[in-house]
Design a protein around this motif. Structure first.
Motif, PDB file in Angstrom:
ATOM      1  N   PHE A   1      -8.513  -1.936 -10.113  1.00 50.80           N
ATOM      2  CA  PHE A   1      -9.514  -1.789 -11.168  1.00 50.80           C
ATOM      3  C   PHE A   1     -10.908  -2.042 -10.594  1.00 50.80           C
ATOM      4  CE2 PHE A   1      -5.644  -3.699 -12.905  1.00 50.80           C
ATOM      5  CZ  PHE A   1      -5.287  -2.798 -13.892  1.00 50.80           C
ATOM      6  N   TYR A   2     -11.908  -1.419 -11.209  1.00 48.55           N
ATOM      7  CA  TYR A   2     -13.302  -1.763 -10.927  1.00 48.55           C
ATOM      8  C   TYR A   2     -13.762  -2.724 -12.018  1.00 48.55           C
ATOM      9  CZ  TYR A   2     -13.903   2.169  -7.615  1.00 48.55           C
ATOM     10  OH  TYR A   2     -13.817   3.024  -6.544  1.00 48.55           O
ATOM     11  N   GLU A   3     -14.700  -3.595 -11.690  1.00 53.45           N
ATOM     12  CA  GLU A   3     -15.268  -4.448 -12.726  1.00 53.45           C
ATOM     13  C   GLU A   3     -16.677  -4.898 -12.366  1.00 53.45           C
ATOM     14  OE1 GLU A   3     -15.932  -4.919 -15.676  1.00 53.45           O
ATOM     15  OE2 GLU A   3     -13.822  -5.263 -16.152  1.00 53.45           O
ATOM     16  N   ALA A   4     -17.497  -5.048 -13.406  1.00 56.52           N
ATOM     17  CA  ALA A   4     -18.866  -5.540 -13.255  1.00 56.52           C
ATOM     18  C   ALA A   4     -18.835  -7.067 -13.270  1.00 56.52           C
ATOM     19  CB  ALA A   4     -19.735  -5.017 -14.393  1.00 56.52           C
TER      20      ALA A   4
ATOM     21  N   THR B   1       0.815  -1.221   0.000  1.00 56.14           N
ATOM     22  CA  THR B   1       0.000   0.000   0.000  1.00 56.14           C
ATOM     23  C   THR B   1       0.845   1.267   0.000  1.00 56.14           C
ATOM     24  OG1 THR B   1      -0.122  -0.041   2.422  1.00 56.14           O
ATOM     25  CG2 THR B   1      -1.912  -1.123   1.225  1.00 56.14           C
ATOM     26  N   THR B   2       2.180   1.116  -0.135  1.00 53.85           N
ATOM     27  CA  THR B   2       3.031   2.309  -0.139  1.00 53.85           C
ATOM     28  C   THR B   2       2.865   3.103  -1.428  1.00 53.85           C
ATOM     29  OG1 THR B   2       4.905   1.023  -0.991  1.00 53.85           O
ATOM     30  CG2 THR B   2       4.746   1.304   1.400  1.00 53.85           C
ATOM     31  N   GLY B   3       2.374   2.447  -2.454  1.00 51.56           N
ATOM     32  CA  GLY B   3       2.076   3.129  -3.711  1.00 51.56           C
ATOM     33  C   GLY B   3       1.102   2.280  -4.505  1.00 51.56           C
ATOM     34  N   PHE B   4       0.076   2.897  -5.070  1.00 53.59           N
ATOM     35  CA  PHE B   4      -0.858   2.139  -5.897  1.00 53.59           C
ATOM     36  C   PHE B   4      -1.430   3.027  -6.991  1.00 53.59           C
ATOM     37  CE2 PHE B   4      -3.116   3.447  -2.009  1.00 53.59           C
ATOM     38  CZ  PHE B   4      -4.189   4.154  -2.516  1.00 53.59           C
ATOM     39  N   THR B   5      -1.861   2.375  -8.075  1.00 53.39           N
ATOM     40  CA  THR B   5      -2.426   3.070  -9.231  1.00 53.39           C
ATOM     41  C   THR B   5      -3.859   2.606  -9.433  1.00 53.39           C
ATOM     42  OG1 THR B   5      -0.263   3.220 -10.313  1.00 53.39           O
ATOM     43  CG2 THR B   5      -2.204   3.474 -11.717  1.00 53.39           C
ATOM     44  N   PHE B   6      -4.785   3.544  -9.473  1.00 52.83           N
ATOM     45  CA  PHE B   6      -6.203   3.230  -9.680  1.00 52.83           C
ATOM     46  C   PHE B   6      -6.588   3.598 -11.109  1.00 52.83           C
ATOM     47  CE2 PHE B   6     -10.566   5.070  -9.676  1.00 52.83           C
ATOM     48  CZ  PHE B   6     -11.268   3.872  -9.571  1.00 52.83           C
ATOM     49  N   LYS B   7      -7.168   2.641 -11.857  1.00 50.67           N
ATOM     50  CA  LYS B   7      -7.548   2.899 -13.245  1.00 50.67           C
ATOM     51  C   LYS B   7      -9.047   2.769 -13.490  1.00 50.67           C
ATOM     52  CE  LYS B   7      -5.395   3.922 -16.118  1.00 50.67           C
ATOM     53  NZ  LYS B   7      -4.980   5.291 -16.516  1.00 50.67           N
TER      54      LYS B   7
ATOM     55  N   VAL C   1      -3.985   0.533 -22.375  1.00 51.64           N
ATOM     56  CA  VAL C   1      -3.937   0.926 -20.964  1.00 51.64           C
ATOM     57  C   VAL C   1      -2.983   0.031 -20.185  1.00 51.64           C
ATOM     58  CG1 VAL C   1      -5.267   1.054 -18.820  1.00 51.64           C
ATOM     59  CG2 VAL C   1      -6.249   1.945 -20.932  1.00 51.64           C
ATOM     60  N   ILE C   2      -3.115  -1.291 -20.382  1.00 57.10           N
ATOM     61  CA  ILE C   2      -2.316  -2.229 -19.582  1.00 57.10           C
ATOM     62  C   ILE C   2      -0.844  -2.179 -19.963  1.00 57.10           C
ATOM     63  CG2 ILE C   2      -2.289  -4.422 -20.845  1.00 57.10           C
ATOM     64  CD1 ILE C   2      -3.544  -3.963 -17.237  1.00 57.10           C
ATOM     65  N   GLU C   3      -0.539  -1.816 -21.227  1.00 53.91           N
ATOM     66  CA  GLU C   3       0.854  -1.689 -21.654  1.00 53.91           C
ATOM     67  C   GLU C   3       1.581  -0.632 -20.822  1.00 53.91           C
ATOM     68  OE1 GLU C   3       3.116  -3.053 -23.947  1.00 53.91           O
ATOM     69  OE2 GLU C   3       1.689  -4.698 -23.852  1.00 53.91           O
ATOM     70  N   LYS C   4       0.867   0.420 -20.452  1.00 51.49           N
ATOM     71  CA  LYS C   4       1.464   1.492 -19.658  1.00 51.49           C
ATOM     72  C   LYS C   4       1.634   1.100 -18.191  1.00 51.49           C
ATOM     73  CE  LYS C   4      -0.512   5.148 -22.565  1.00 51.49           C
ATOM     74  NZ  LYS C   4      -1.475   6.276 -22.614  1.00 51.49           N
ATOM     75  N   LEU C   5       0.904   0.071 -17.782  1.00 49.70           N
ATOM     76  CA  LEU C   5       0.896  -0.313 -16.361  1.00 49.70           C
ATOM     77  C   LEU C   5       1.719  -1.551 -16.042  1.00 49.70           C
ATOM     78  CD1 LEU C   5      -2.932   0.098 -15.629  1.00 49.70           C
ATOM     79  CD2 LEU C   5      -1.125   1.692 -15.001  1.00 49.70           C
ATOM     80  N   LYS C   6       1.981  -2.384 -17.037  1.00 57.22           N
ATOM     81  CA  LYS C   6       2.510  -3.722 -16.739  1.00 57.22           C
ATOM     82  C   LYS C   6       3.899  -3.718 -16.106  1.00 57.22           C
ATOM     83  CE  LYS C   6       4.327  -4.879 -21.336  1.00 57.22           C
ATOM     84  NZ  LYS C   6       4.154  -5.805 -22.476  1.00 57.22           N
TER      85      LYS C   6
END
Length: 280
Positions: free
Chosen positions: A159-162, A127-133, A146-151
């Motif tokens: 992430f949120y998901e239905a 939890t010292t650093g996290f990215t919310f998309k 999007v995922i290429e920039k994050l991997k």
């Protein structure tokens, strides 16, 4: 005298998570601007609050933002709420906030419930650093971008998901990030809250034969030091020591710096590595 816009978080499930300050603002505001007026009416009724409601959602945000600005300029105080959680996070609240900043109008953000922090703490991951998309795009090419920039990020990813897209998204994450540790957080703070922690493959197996319901927050481990080390090693392990040195020289390092880096990579003495650099 100008009015004030209040950004009021609402419970993400358990109504007891409504703050005393949030209730005070809702009671005293002239209007409540809501993402879904029916949902907000249930909340207000639960706490015995009667207010004029204004519909404010992603399909009318541009026109309604101006209406809210007009009311603020007339001296009215407005409480802005979303269906659940903090307005401005993955909902249209940020649009009217930007307008307030642009026009130098008063607004105040109240602290309160948000699924992001609840999920990341529940996950047990860093939890010292996290990215919310938020929600990944539906189109494969868009979400791949999007995922290429994050991997390669070492920060925890959120992430949120239905529910109906859960398995598809989990498989996409597995294909693009590898079998990382993760937590799926379902129905947070509600009666049927479920936190399932495992690697992505096992999470897919767990939900494969179920009929998942409720909104999900997916918390995925960032790239580990071990993964980075393995990737770096694979880029030179089939090279000779001289080729390895040349690789770093071609990347812009001096011979001295290249020798030092190769010695570190291979856990060798610099003097031993240097012998292989003489001919370069």
């Amino acid at each position: 005298m100008m009015g004030k816009l209040y950004i009021v978080p609402t419970p993400i499930g358990n109504l007891k998570d409504m703050t005393l300050r949030g209730l005070e603002v809702l009671k005293e505001a002239d209007f409540v601007a809501a993402e879904d007026t029916r949902q907000t009416l249930k909340l207000l009724n639960h706490f015995g609050i009667k207010k004029s409601l204004i519909s404010y959602h992603q399909h009318n945000e541009n026109g309604k933002s101006q209406d809210l600005i007009d009311l603020l300029e007339q001296g009215k105080n407005i409480a802005l709420v979303s269906d659940a959680g903090t307005p401005g996070i993955s909902d249209p609240g940020c649009v009217v906030i930007r307008e307030c900043i642009k026009k130098n109008l008063n607004f105040e953000v109240l602290p309160g419930a948000t699924a992001i922090t609840t999920a990341v703490v529940n996950s047990g991951l860093d939890t010292t650093g996290f990215t919310f998309k938020g929600f990944l795009p539906r189109e494969n090419k868009d979400r791949t971008a999007v995922i290429e920039k994050l991997k390669n990020s070492q920060e925890t990813l959120i992430f949120y998901e239905a529910p109906h897209r859960l398995l598809n998204t989990l498989q996409f994450l597995l294909d693009n990030l590898g079998n990382r540790r993760m937590a799926t957080c379902r129905e947070l703070t509600k009666i049927h809250e479920e936190i399932y922690r495992n690697n992505i493959k096992d999470v897919i197996e767990y939900f494969k034969d179920k009929n998942p319901r409720g909104e999900f927050v997916l918390v995925v481990e960032g790239k580990t030091d071990e993964e980075i080390e393995m990737e770096q090693r694979s880029s030179w392990e089939n090279m000779s020591i001289a080729e390895h040195i040349r690789k770093y020289i071609n990347e812009g390092l001096s011979k001295k710096e290249a020798v030092k880096k190769v010695a570190k990579d291979r856990n060798m003495q610099k003097s031993e590595v240097y012998k292989h650099s003489i001919e370069l």
